[in-house]
Design a protein around this motif. Structure first.
Motif, PDB file in Angstrom:
ATOM      1  N   ARG A 143     -42.944   3.557   4.513  1.00  0.00           N
ATOM      2  CA  ARG A 143     -41.575   3.960   4.131  1.00  0.00           C
ATOM      3  C   ARG A 143     -40.546   3.183   4.951  1.00  0.00           C
ATOM      4  NH1 ARG A 143     -40.048   8.304   1.304  1.00  0.00           N
ATOM      5  NH2 ARG A 143     -38.283   8.611   2.687  1.00  0.00           N
ATOM      6  N   TYR A 144     -40.813   3.020   6.244  1.00  0.00           N
ATOM      7  CA  TYR A 144     -39.907   2.270   7.113  1.00  0.00           C
ATOM      8  C   TYR A 144     -39.870   0.803   6.678  1.00  0.00           C
ATOM      9  CZ  TYR A 144     -37.403   1.247  11.466  1.00  0.00           C
ATOM     10  OH  TYR A 144     -36.457   0.875  12.384  1.00  0.00           O
ATOM     11  N   ALA A 145     -41.046   0.245   6.353  1.00  0.00           N
ATOM     12  CA  ALA A 145     -41.108  -1.149   5.895  1.00  0.00           C
ATOM     13  C   ALA A 145     -40.322  -1.310   4.591  1.00  0.00           C
ATOM     14  CB  ALA A 145     -42.563  -1.580   5.705  1.00  0.00           C
ATOM     15  N   HIS A 146     -40.454  -0.348   3.680  1.00  0.00           N
ATOM     16  CA  HIS A 146     -39.711  -0.395   2.418  1.00  0.00           C
ATOM     17  C   HIS A 146     -38.209  -0.333   2.683  1.00  0.00           C
ATOM     18  CE1 HIS A 146     -38.132   1.254  -1.448  1.00  0.00           C
ATOM     19  NE2 HIS A 146     -38.950   0.318  -1.918  1.00  0.00           N
ATOM     20  N   ALA A 147     -37.797   0.549   3.581  1.00  0.00           N
ATOM     21  CA  ALA A 147     -36.374   0.646   3.938  1.00  0.00           C
ATOM     22  C   ALA A 147     -35.899  -0.650   4.591  1.00  0.00           C
ATOM     23  CB  ALA A 147     -36.149   1.832   4.869  1.00  0.00           C
ATOM     24  N   THR A 148     -36.780  -1.309   5.331  1.00  0.00           N
ATOM     25  CA  THR A 148     -36.438  -2.602   5.943  1.00  0.00           C
ATOM     26  C   THR A 148     -36.228  -3.654   4.872  1.00  0.00           C
ATOM     27  OG1 THR A 148     -37.713  -2.070   7.937  1.00  0.00           O
ATOM     28  CG2 THR A 148     -37.244  -4.398   7.524  1.00  0.00           C
ATOM     29  N   LEU A 149     -37.134  -3.701   3.894  1.00  0.00           N
ATOM     30  CA  LEU A 149     -37.007  -4.672   2.803  1.00  0.00           C
ATOM     31  C   LEU A 149     -35.708  -4.479   2.035  1.00  0.00           C
ATOM     32  CD1 LEU A 149     -40.688  -4.683   1.477  1.00  0.00           C
ATOM     33  CD2 LEU A 149     -39.519  -6.545   2.693  1.00  0.00           C
ATOM     34  N   GLN A 150     -35.252  -3.221   1.935  1.00  0.00           N
ATOM     35  CA  GLN A 150     -34.005  -2.930   1.230  1.00  0.00           C
ATOM     36  C   GLN A 150     -32.768  -3.102   2.117  1.00  0.00           C
ATOM     37  OE1 GLN A 150     -34.793   1.061  -0.187  1.00  0.00           O
ATOM     38  NE2 GLN A 150     -35.334   0.265  -2.204  1.00  0.00           N
ATOM     39  N   GLY A 151     -32.977  -3.326   3.409  1.00  0.00           N
ATOM     40  CA  GLY A 151     -31.854  -3.502   4.325  1.00  0.00           C
ATOM     41  C   GLY A 151     -31.227  -2.203   4.795  1.00  0.00           C
TER      42      GLY A 151
ATOM     43  N   PRO B 161     -46.798  -0.668  12.823  1.00  0.00           N
ATOM     44  CA  PRO B 161     -45.767  -1.598  13.261  1.00  0.00           C
ATOM     45  C   PRO B 161     -45.976  -3.034  12.774  1.00  0.00           C
ATOM     46  CG  PRO B 161     -46.300  -0.122  15.041  1.00  0.00           C
ATOM     47  CD  PRO B 161     -47.293   0.136  13.949  1.00  0.00           C
ATOM     48  N   LEU B 162     -47.240  -3.442  12.584  1.00  0.00           N
ATOM     49  CA  LEU B 162     -47.471  -4.773  12.012  1.00  0.00           C
ATOM     50  C   LEU B 162     -46.892  -4.866  10.603  1.00  0.00           C
ATOM     51  CD1 LEU B 162     -51.140  -5.655  13.085  1.00  0.00           C
ATOM     52  CD2 LEU B 162     -49.012  -6.690  13.898  1.00  0.00           C
ATOM     53  N   ILE B 163     -47.035  -3.783   9.835  1.00  0.00           N
ATOM     54  CA  ILE B 163     -46.483  -3.745   8.482  1.00  0.00           C
ATOM     55  C   ILE B 163     -44.962  -3.842   8.532  1.00  0.00           C
ATOM     56  CG2 ILE B 163     -46.199  -2.284   6.430  1.00  0.00           C
ATOM     57  CD1 ILE B 163     -49.015  -1.107   7.113  1.00  0.00           C
ATOM     58  N   VAL B 164     -44.340  -3.071   9.439  1.00  0.00           N
ATOM     59  CA  VAL B 164     -42.877  -3.090   9.575  1.00  0.00           C
ATOM     60  C   VAL B 164     -42.404  -4.461  10.044  1.00  0.00           C
ATOM     61  CG1 VAL B 164     -40.918  -2.118  10.854  1.00  0.00           C
ATOM     62  CG2 VAL B 164     -42.704  -0.604   9.953  1.00  0.00           C
ATOM     63  N   LEU B 165     -43.097  -5.029  11.006  1.00  0.00           N
ATOM     64  CA  LEU B 165     -42.735  -6.347  11.523  1.00  0.00           C
ATOM     65  C   LEU B 165     -42.791  -7.400  10.418  1.00  0.00           C
ATOM     66  CD1 LEU B 165     -41.935  -7.898  14.086  1.00  0.00           C
ATOM     67  CD2 LEU B 165     -44.370  -8.229  14.531  1.00  0.00           C
ATOM     68  N   ALA B 166     -43.847  -7.350   9.613  1.00  0.00           N
ATOM     69  CA  ALA B 166     -43.960  -8.290   8.487  1.00  0.00           C
ATOM     70  C   ALA B 166     -42.800  -8.105   7.518  1.00  0.00           C
ATOM     71  CB  ALA B 166     -45.295  -8.085   7.774  1.00  0.00           C
ATOM     72  N   ALA B 167     -42.442  -6.857   7.228  1.00  0.00           N
ATOM     73  CA  ALA B 167     -41.317  -6.592   6.317  1.00  0.00           C
ATOM     74  C   ALA B 167     -40.018  -7.140   6.883  1.00  0.00           C
ATOM     75  CB  ALA B 167     -41.202  -5.091   6.053  1.00  0.00           C
ATOM     76  N   SER B 168     -39.823  -7.013   8.203  1.00  0.00           N
ATOM     77  CA  SER B 168     -38.576  -7.501   8.803  1.00  0.00           C
ATOM     78  C   SER B 168     -38.506  -9.029   8.770  1.00  0.00           C
ATOM     79  CB  SER B 168     -38.430  -6.994  10.241  1.00  0.00           C
ATOM     80  OG  SER B 168     -39.222  -7.735  11.137  1.00  0.00           O
ATOM     81  N   LEU B 169     -39.653  -9.683   8.883  1.00  0.00           N
ATOM     82  CA  LEU B 169     -39.672 -11.150   8.834  1.00  0.00           C
ATOM     83  C   LEU B 169     -39.488 -11.661   7.407  1.00  0.00           C
ATOM     84  CD1 LEU B 169     -42.568 -11.762  11.379  1.00  0.00           C
ATOM     85  CD2 LEU B 169     -40.128 -12.212  11.736  1.00  0.00           C
ATOM     86  N   ILE B 170     -40.085 -10.963   6.439  1.00  0.00           N
ATOM     87  CA  ILE B 170     -39.946 -11.358   5.035  1.00  0.00           C
ATOM     88  C   ILE B 170     -38.508 -11.171   4.564  1.00  0.00           C
ATOM     89  CG2 ILE B 170     -40.580 -10.699   2.666  1.00  0.00           C
ATOM     90  CD1 ILE B 170     -43.390 -10.012   3.830  1.00  0.00           C
ATOM     91  N   SER B 171     -37.912 -10.027   4.917  1.00  0.00           N
ATOM     92  CA  SER B 171     -36.582  -9.692   4.416  1.00  0.00           C
ATOM     93  C   SER B 171     -35.458 -10.216   5.294  1.00  0.00           C
ATOM     94  CB  SER B 171     -36.440  -8.172   4.313  1.00  0.00           C
ATOM     95  OG  SER B 171     -36.427  -7.606   5.613  1.00  0.00           O
ATOM     96  N   ARG B 172     -35.786 -10.582   6.517  1.00  0.00           N
ATOM     97  CA  ARG B 172     -34.795 -11.007   7.517  1.00  0.00           C
ATOM     98  C   ARG B 172     -33.819  -9.889   7.872  1.00  0.00           C
ATOM     99  NH1 ARG B 172     -33.690 -17.216   5.611  1.00  0.00           N
ATOM    100  NH2 ARG B 172     -35.874 -17.785   5.604  1.00  0.00           N
ATOM    101  N   HIS B 173     -34.259  -8.640   7.674  1.00  0.00           N
ATOM    102  CA  HIS B 173     -33.462  -7.477   8.067  1.00  0.00           C
ATOM    103  C   HIS B 173     -33.997  -6.893   9.366  1.00  0.00           C
ATOM    104  CE1 HIS B 173     -32.455  -7.116   3.598  1.00  0.00           C
ATOM    105  NE2 HIS B 173     -31.345  -7.466   4.205  1.00  0.00           N
ATOM    106  N   GLY B 174     -33.979  -7.668  10.380  1.00  0.00           N
ATOM    107  CA  GLY B 174     -34.433  -7.194  11.684  1.00  0.00           C
ATOM    108  C   GLY B 174     -33.582  -7.815  12.767  1.00  0.00           C
TER     109      GLY B 174
END
Length: 198
Positions: free
Chosen positions: A20-28, A70-83
């Motif tokens: 859910r956190y990774a999805h929210a990251t992808l959406q910014g 956290p690896l999933i969240v980290l990957a989402a932040s790198l893909i989306s650049r929302h980190g």
């Protein structure tokens, strides 16, 4: 005490929170601190392998999910650049603590001590996110930390052998999740009260 199989619910809740956190990251909608999430991936994984080495059993699965999530969240932040990522001297100290945990475990064969170092490293890694949650509570997800707290509580209720290597990481996850959830919720409430009324 709960049946040890309840730990699988803990793992599911932890991974649900992370996805859910990774999805929210992808959406910014949230902006994870990449330094924190990198350390949150490394420290639990070190702790997990150290727990396996000491024969902890099923409670180690929560520690594993605390590293994979956290690896999933980290990957989402790198893909989306929302980190966010600013490497400070403090971040380097946290990374050094993680490396020390690995050295203690692999070099000295002291797995139980490595679990404690992993807890310290993970806690140190939480500080940048705690600081960010204090200054920008809307950049974090309180629900994620609530799910982690519930998962940690369930895991603690399944433990039968109370040596520190078996309960320390779950107890730490419960404590840090409560602190982060309270920070996010209280800071949001304060910032809402400070908004000018129109």
């Amino acid at each position: 005490m709960l049946d040890p199989d309840w730990v699988f619910l803990s793992v599911a809740l932890g991974l649900l929170g992370s996805t859910r956190y990774a999805h929210a990251t992808l959406q910014g909608r949230v902006r994870p601190n990449r330094v924190t999430w990198s350390l949150w991936a490394a420290a639990p994984l070190i702790g997990f392998f150290a727990q396996l080495d000491t024969g902890i059993g099923r409670p180690a699965l929560l520690t594993l999910s605390a590293g994979v999530g956290p690896l999933i969240v980290l990957a989402a932040s790198l893909i989306s650049r929302h980190g966010t990522a600013r490497i400070t001297r403090f971040d380097l100290v946290c990374g050094a603590i993680s490396v020390m945990a690995l050295i203690v475990w692999l070099g000295l064969g002291r797995a139980s001590l490595a679990v404690m170092f992993a807890v310290v490293a993970d806690a140190a890694g939480a500080v940048p996110t705690l600081r960010k949650a204090w200054h920008d509570p809307d950049s974090e997800s309180a629900l994620f930390f609530v799910l982690v707290a519930v998962a940690a509580t369930i895991t603690l209720l399944t433990i039968t052998a109370w040596e520190p290597a078996s309960w320390a990481f779950a107890a730490y996850l419960l404590a840090i999740s409560i602190v982060l959830t309270a920070t996010i919720v209280l800071r949001r409430a304060i910032s809402r009260q400070c908004l000018p009324r129109g």
